[in-house]
Design a protein around this motif. Structure first.
Motif, PDB file in Angstrom:
ATOM      1  N   LEU A   1      49.361  39.553  38.232  1.00 57.90           N
ATOM      2  CA  LEU A   1      48.440  39.597  39.643  1.00 57.90           C
ATOM      3  C   LEU A   1      47.814  41.106  39.701  1.00 57.90           C
ATOM      4  O   LEU A   1      48.410  41.909  39.527  1.00 57.90           O
ATOM      5  CB  LEU A   1      49.586  39.567  40.614  1.00 57.90           C
ATOM      6  CG  LEU A   1      48.961  39.555  42.189  1.00 57.90           C
ATOM      7  CD1 LEU A   1      48.021  38.404  42.561  1.00 57.90           C
ATOM      8  CD2 LEU A   1      49.931  39.664  43.235  1.00 57.90           C
ATOM      9  N   HIS A   2      46.661  40.789  39.991  1.00 62.21           N
ATOM     10  CA  HIS A   2      45.637  41.828  40.264  1.00 62.21           C
ATOM     11  C   HIS A   2      45.086  42.068  41.615  1.00 62.21           C
ATOM     12  O   HIS A   2      44.064  41.215  41.950  1.00 62.21           O
ATOM     13  CB  HIS A   2      44.357  41.885  38.934  1.00 62.21           C
ATOM     14  CG  HIS A   2      44.792  42.216  37.601  1.00 62.21           C
ATOM     15  ND1 HIS A   2      44.217  42.102  36.751  1.00 62.21           N
ATOM     16  CD2 HIS A   2      46.220  42.769  37.255  1.00 62.21           C
ATOM     17  CE1 HIS A   2      44.634  42.419  35.604  1.00 62.21           C
ATOM     18  NE2 HIS A   2      46.003  42.922  35.937  1.00 62.21           N
ATOM     19  N   SER A   3      45.651  42.628  42.459  1.00 57.32           N
ATOM     20  CA  SER A   3      45.159  42.722  43.872  1.00 57.32           C
ATOM     21  C   SER A   3      43.898  43.517  44.010  1.00 57.32           C
ATOM     22  O   SER A   3      43.721  44.514  43.087  1.00 57.32           O
ATOM     23  CB  SER A   3      46.141  43.171  44.619  1.00 57.32           C
ATOM     24  OG  SER A   3      46.480  44.718  44.411  1.00 57.32           O
ATOM     25  N   ALA A   4      42.934  43.021  45.066  1.00 60.71           N
ATOM     26  CA  ALA A   4      41.598  43.779  44.970  1.00 60.71           C
ATOM     27  C   ALA A   4      41.966  45.463  45.363  1.00 60.71           C
ATOM     28  O   ALA A   4      40.904  45.899  44.783  1.00 60.71           O
ATOM     29  CB  ALA A   4      40.979  43.097  46.259  1.00 60.71           C
ATOM     30  N   ASP A   5      42.798  45.762  46.110  1.00 64.19           N
ATOM     31  CA  ASP A   5      42.976  47.134  46.212  1.00 64.19           C
ATOM     32  C   ASP A   5      43.375  47.899  45.364  1.00 64.19           C
ATOM     33  O   ASP A   5      43.633  49.043  45.414  1.00 64.19           O
ATOM     34  CB  ASP A   5      43.770  47.401  47.542  1.00 64.19           C
ATOM     35  CG  ASP A   5      45.190  46.760  47.801  1.00 64.19           C
ATOM     36  OD1 ASP A   5      45.724  46.200  46.595  1.00 64.19           O
ATOM     37  OD2 ASP A   5      45.835  46.965  48.695  1.00 64.19           O
TER      38      ASP A   5
ATOM     39  N   PHE B   1      39.491  34.636  39.798  1.00 64.37           N
ATOM     40  CA  PHE B   1      39.038  35.776  40.490  1.00 64.37           C
ATOM     41  C   PHE B   1      38.362  34.988  41.819  1.00 64.37           C
ATOM     42  O   PHE B   1      37.343  34.169  41.741  1.00 64.37           O
ATOM     43  CB  PHE B   1      37.814  36.588  39.563  1.00 64.37           C
ATOM     44  CG  PHE B   1      37.282  37.659  40.565  1.00 64.37           C
ATOM     45  CD1 PHE B   1      37.879  38.867  40.564  1.00 64.37           C
ATOM     46  CD2 PHE B   1      35.983  37.763  41.090  1.00 64.37           C
ATOM     47  CE1 PHE B   1      37.276  39.984  41.066  1.00 64.37           C
ATOM     48  CE2 PHE B   1      35.648  38.666  41.732  1.00 64.37           C
ATOM     49  CZ  PHE B   1      36.274  39.859  41.681  1.00 64.37           C
ATOM     50  N   VAL B   2      39.140  35.612  42.891  1.00 55.80           N
ATOM     51  CA  VAL B   2      38.447  34.961  44.287  1.00 55.80           C
ATOM     52  C   VAL B   2      37.277  35.941  44.504  1.00 55.80           C
ATOM     53  O   VAL B   2      37.294  37.112  45.257  1.00 55.80           O
ATOM     54  CB  VAL B   2      39.663  34.926  45.386  1.00 55.80           C
ATOM     55  CG1 VAL B   2      39.382  34.744  46.713  1.00 55.80           C
ATOM     56  CG2 VAL B   2      41.069  34.429  44.689  1.00 55.80           C
TER      57      VAL B   2
ATOM     58  N   PHE C   1      43.300  36.657  48.201  1.00 56.15           N
ATOM     59  CA  PHE C   1      42.356  36.866  49.288  1.00 56.15           C
ATOM     60  C   PHE C   1      41.180  37.383  48.362  1.00 56.15           C
ATOM     61  O   PHE C   1      41.011  37.469  47.009  1.00 56.15           O
ATOM     62  CB  PHE C   1      42.922  37.716  50.327  1.00 56.15           C
ATOM     63  CG  PHE C   1      43.931  37.343  51.412  1.00 56.15           C
ATOM     64  CD1 PHE C   1      43.626  36.621  52.283  1.00 56.15           C
ATOM     65  CD2 PHE C   1      45.410  37.320  50.896  1.00 56.15           C
ATOM     66  CE1 PHE C   1      44.461  36.067  53.201  1.00 56.15           C
ATOM     67  CE2 PHE C   1      46.309  36.923  51.879  1.00 56.15           C
ATOM     68  CZ  PHE C   1      45.834  36.203  52.831  1.00 56.15           C
ATOM     69  N   LYS C   2      40.115  37.719  49.187  1.00 55.97           N
ATOM     70  CA  LYS C   2      38.968  37.992  48.740  1.00 55.97           C
ATOM     71  C   LYS C   2      38.954  39.312  47.608  1.00 55.97           C
ATOM     72  O   LYS C   2      39.666  40.021  47.784  1.00 55.97           O
ATOM     73  CB  LYS C   2      38.035  38.474  49.848  1.00 55.97           C
ATOM     74  CG  LYS C   2      36.811  38.969  49.331  1.00 55.97           C
ATOM     75  CD  LYS C   2      35.675  39.410  50.451  1.00 55.97           C
ATOM     76  CE  LYS C   2      34.249  39.698  49.919  1.00 55.97           C
ATOM     77  NZ  LYS C   2      33.306  39.981  51.088  1.00 55.97           N
ATOM     78  N   ARG C   3      38.533  39.081  46.453  1.00 58.97           N
ATOM     79  CA  ARG C   3      38.623  39.788  45.193  1.00 58.97           C
ATOM     80  C   ARG C   3      39.963  40.159  44.483  1.00 58.97           C
ATOM     81  O   ARG C   3      40.160  41.000  43.767  1.00 58.97           O
ATOM     82  CB  ARG C   3      37.826  41.531  45.826  1.00 58.97           C
ATOM     83  CG  ARG C   3      36.521  41.457  45.794  1.00 58.97           C
ATOM     84  CD  ARG C   3      35.641  40.362  45.388  1.00 58.97           C
ATOM     85  NE  ARG C   3      33.943  40.839  45.342  1.00 58.97           N
ATOM     86  CZ  ARG C   3      33.103  40.270  46.047  1.00 58.97           C
ATOM     87  NH1 ARG C   3      33.453  39.230  46.464  1.00 58.97           N
ATOM     88  NH2 ARG C   3      32.082  40.709  45.690  1.00 58.97           N
TER      89      ARG C   3
END
Length: 235
Positions: free
Chosen positions: A5-9, A190-191, A204-206
């Motif tokens: 998992l790669h979260s946007a933040d 990739f969202v 969620f986004k990105r």
């Protein structure tokens, strides 16, 4: 099934005034030993460029470089003599091969451009540099995946790798599955926008998730959403 998992933040981030960029993988001064690549996917940069600015002429070799504008347009020039404008709904690929020099600028002087720049490690090294660009109808990705990059689809831009890029725009509550083309490949999802659930993971986004050792992934849109899938060899 294996996942990452790669979260946007948690993406790398640089801001130079003219450029605001988020890096999904190690790039430039951003280095994370756990985010060097996902299989043959080496770079996914989410770049925002101010009006009239851009990347001056610089070299590349032995890399498949894909550009996908999300907003605005990129003006491209390279040492093969290509001069083109890449607009929204266009997808561009440049096979750097034995070596190429190019520049990328925001085509507009008065508004920002946002595009994804993606690098794929090639299947064959030292091929002749090449350029390809196509325009895709966004209606053809509503509640389904539209293949935009592929080694075997004449309707997509060709890539020097067993890799497939697919774009999808899904309405709230729509569910679908994506079947992998090769069992040894993985998928990096990739969202671009919205909220989706992929194999039980809410994104969620990105946000992004990499999945491998599986033959398909299941996707549900929890809002109206847009997704980019990048299927690549893992080894």
């Amino acid at each position: 099934m294996k996942t990452i998992l790669h979260s946007a933040d948690r993406r790398g981030h640089v801001s130079f005034g003219w450029l605001d960029s988020h890096h999904s993988f190690s790039f430039g001064n951003y280095y994370d030993p756990e985010k060097v690549h996902f299989g043959m996917l080496r770079v996914l940069n989410d770049d925002i460029i101010t009006g009239g600015s851009g990347f001056g002429t610089h070299p590349h070799d032995n890399m498949e470089i894909v550009s996908i504008p999300l907003k605005g347009a990129i003006e491209h020039k390279d040492s093969t003599g290509t001069h083109a404008v890449i607009n929204e709904n266009d997808v561009q690929i440049m096979s750097a091969g034995t070596g190429i020099k190019h520049s990328e600028y925001n085509h507009y002087k008065d508004k920002t451009t946002n595009f994804l720049q993606i690098w794929i490690i090639p299947k064959k090294r030292n091929i002749a540099p090449r350029y390809d660009q196509k325009t895709f109808n966004p209606q053809d990705r509503l509640d389904k995946f539209q293949t935009v990059v592929a080694p075997d689809d004449p309707n997509a831009v060709w890539i020097n790798q067993d890799a497939w890029f697919s774009l999808g725009k899904f309405q709230n509550d729509f569910s679908t599955s994506y079947l992998l083309k090769k069992p040894t490949n993985g998928v990096y999802a990739f969202v671009i926008d919205g909220n989706v659930t992929i194999n039980g993971q809410s994104l969620f986004k990105r946000d992004a998730i990499g999945i491998w050792d599986i033959d398909k992934i299941d996707i549900t849109a929890n809002t109206n959403a847009e997704i980019l899938l990048i299927e690549v060899p893992m080894h």
